[in-house]
Design a protein around this motif. Structure first.
Motif, mmCIF file in Angstrom:
data_model
loop_
_atom_site.group_PDB
_atom_site.id
_atom_site.type_symbol
_atom_site.label_atom_id
_atom_site.label_comp_id
_atom_site.label_asym_id
_atom_site.label_seq_id
_atom_site.Cartn_x
_atom_site.Cartn_y
_atom_site.Cartn_z
ATOM 1 N N THR A 140 0.799 -1.223 -0.063
ATOM 2 C CA THR A 140 -0.197 -0.054 0.177
ATOM 3 C C THR A 140 0.675 1.240 0.239
ATOM 4 N N ALA A 141 1.944 0.989 0.874
ATOM 5 C CA ALA A 141 2.936 2.465 0.864
ATOM 6 C C ALA A 141 3.323 2.516 -0.345
ATOM 7 N N THR A 142 3.944 1.570 -1.242
ATOM 8 C CA THR A 142 4.581 1.823 -2.459
ATOM 9 C C THR A 142 3.520 2.470 -3.470
ATOM 10 N N LEU A 143 2.254 1.787 -3.681
ATOM 11 C CA LEU A 143 1.437 2.374 -4.528
ATOM 12 C C LEU A 143 0.660 3.789 -3.922
ATOM 13 N N GLU A 144 0.974 4.240 -2.695
ATOM 14 C CA GLU A 144 0.720 5.669 -2.291
ATOM 15 C C GLU A 144 1.577 6.411 -2.835
ATOM 16 N N ALA A 145 2.848 6.050 -2.830
ATOM 17 C CA ALA A 145 3.979 6.927 -3.318
ATOM 18 C C ALA A 145 4.060 7.030 -4.540
ATOM 19 N N LEU A 146 3.715 6.075 -5.390
ATOM 20 C CA LEU A 146 3.414 6.359 -6.960
ATOM 21 C C LEU A 146 2.369 7.008 -7.239
ATOM 22 N N ARG A 147 1.212 6.831 -6.723
ATOM 23 C CA ARG A 147 0.244 7.679 -6.922
ATOM 24 C C ARG A 147 0.692 9.221 -6.757
ATOM 25 N N ALA A 148 1.068 9.475 -5.479
ATOM 26 C CA ALA A 148 1.588 10.804 -5.293
ATOM 27 C C ALA A 148 2.361 11.588 -6.421
ATOM 28 N N ARG A 149 3.264 10.672 -7.077
ATOM 29 C CA ARG A 149 4.027 10.926 -8.262
ATOM 30 C C ARG A 149 3.216 11.087 -9.586
ATOM 31 N N SER A 150 2.075 10.346 -9.540
ATOM 32 C CA SER A 150 1.532 10.119 -10.809
ATOM 33 C C SER A 150 1.509 11.217 -11.919
ATOM 34 N N GLY A 151 2.210 11.022 -13.083
ATOM 35 C CA GLY A 151 2.256 11.752 -14.099
ATOM 36 C C GLY A 151 3.584 12.584 -14.122
ATOM 37 N N GLN A 152 4.009 12.689 -12.985
ATOM 38 C CA GLN A 152 5.614 13.365 -12.943
ATOM 39 C C GLN A 152 6.607 12.490 -13.356
ATOM 40 N N ASP A 153 7.698 13.213 -14.188
ATOM 41 C CA ASP A 153 8.779 12.834 -14.833
ATOM 42 C C ASP A 153 9.851 12.986 -13.493
ATOM 43 N N THR A 154 10.664 12.134 -13.309
ATOM 44 C CA THR A 154 10.592 10.684 -13.793
ATOM 45 C C THR A 154 10.279 9.827 -12.672
ATOM 46 N N THR A 155 9.383 8.840 -12.967
ATOM 47 C CA THR A 155 8.886 7.960 -11.930
ATOM 48 C C THR A 155 9.180 6.637 -12.449
ATOM 49 N N VAL A 156 10.032 5.974 -11.786
ATOM 50 C CA VAL A 156 10.476 4.595 -12.481
ATOM 51 C C VAL A 156 10.026 3.430 -11.625
ATOM 52 N N LEU A 157 9.426 2.632 -12.390
ATOM 53 C CA LEU A 157 9.143 1.111 -11.621
ATOM 54 C C LEU A 157 10.164 0.160 -11.952
ATOM 55 N N ASP A 158 10.858 -0.361 -11.241
ATOM 56 C CA ASP A 158 11.778 -1.357 -11.708
ATOM 57 C C ASP A 158 11.106 -2.535 -11.383
ATOM 58 N N LEU A 159 10.785 -3.282 -12.200
ATOM 59 C CA LEU A 159 9.953 -4.589 -12.113
ATOM 60 C C LEU A 159 10.452 -5.453 -10.789
#
Length: 315
Positions: A140-159
């Protein structure tokens, strides 16, 4: 944001762990290594993670500081020990890992309410990993952090696919899909791309990652075939690997990640960025440790000029 622990590598190569008598101790964990790699290239980096309240945790925070990584968001968990990972070394391509992360790794105890979302939004780059999705509360924390960044460059997801960390690997694809809705850069090898998209052909997998919505750059690592990057605007680059006499291949992807971030921040074109990232990975593959082996810009330039990652270590 994510995994942090102690790596214990044999000081003897080609020997099973049942016969190894001495080990080197190093900072480890993929996101931590990426932060170190970028710091080695002059970038200002910080890590969001957790350790146990034990001597190994003290060691890791000290190492982060010495590598130039801001550790203010690396906090202690009293209930669980700092993770330890052992690796056996059978170069050039066999490096079995043994993770000791039970009953729960502290880096999976990152809670959503503890996140500094203002700092996460303010970063020029935010790097998260698929491992952070494998268990709560980190998921949940990871998804919340990514949502906080949503649309911002540069937001990286290392699979960063580590099936051993998942109690139910069948959950992974849906969670990757949710995370990719908020990432602008996706990075993974062929196995990881297949888990995330169902596609294994490099070009098809890259297009599938771009089709997830927010992703504008897909980077597909192909091992001995090099690396492919495809951008949403159609820009494509594919570069071969830099040859190296492999000592330990485990840190190469993290060195690649740190140099990738450096190139993106510098505004380099895709081919130049990939060539430097490949060279960084090659240099680390030719050395025993991961974190302390991360190359600086001069070493990457030396490797590119020499046409090999096998170059002398500084100091």
């Amino acid at each position: 944001m994510g995994r942090l622990g102690v790596d214990l590598y044999p000081l003897t190569s080609g020997v099973g762990l049942d016969r190894v008598e001495s080990f080197g101790r190093f900072l480890g964990g993929s996101p931590a290594n990426v932060a170190v790699a970028a710091a080695r290239l002059g970038r200002r980096t910080a890590l969001v993670s957790r350790t146990g309240a034990d001597p190994f945790g003290t060691f890791l925070r000290r190492e982060l500081a010495e590598f130039g990584v801001d550790a203010r968001w690396v906090t202690e968990v009293g209930a669980y020990p700092t993770p330890v990972t052992f690796c056996a070394l059978f170069p050039p391509d066999d490096f079995p890992l043994y993770f000791y992360r039970r009953p729960q790794a502290p880096d999976l105890e990152i809670h959503p309410h503890e996140l500094d979302l203002d700092a996460i939004r303010a970063a020029r780059v935010f790097w998260a990993t698929g491992t952070g999705l494998c268990a709560e509360p980190s998921r949940t924390a990871t998804l919340e952090a990514l949502r906080a960044r949503s649309g911002q460059d540069t937001t990286v997801l290392d699979l960063d696919w580590r099936p051993v960390f998942w109690t139910d690997p069948a959950q992974a694809r849906a969670l990757y899909a949710e995370a990719l809705r908020h990432a602008t850069v996706a990075v993974g090898n062929l196995d990881e791309c297949e888990v995330a998209t169902g596609e294994r052909d490099p070009d098809t997998a890259a297009r599938a990652l771009l089709a997830t919505g927010a992703v504008r750059l897909a980077v597909v690592k192909q091992g001995p075939r090099g690396v492919l990057a495809l951008a949403a605007d159609g820009t494509r680059a594919e570069v071969p690997p830099l040859p190296v006499e492999v000592v330990n291949g485990l840190g190469a992807g993290d060195a690649f990640g740190g140099a990738l971030v450096h190139g993106l921040l510098a505004g380099w074109d895709l081919e130049r960025t990939l060539r430097h990232a490949n060279a960084a990975g090659s240099v680390v593959a030719g050395r025993l440790p991961c974190s302390s082996a991360m190359p600086d810009a001069a070493e990457i330039a030396e490797a590119l000029a020499a046409g090999t990652g096998t170059i002398p270590e500084k100091g």
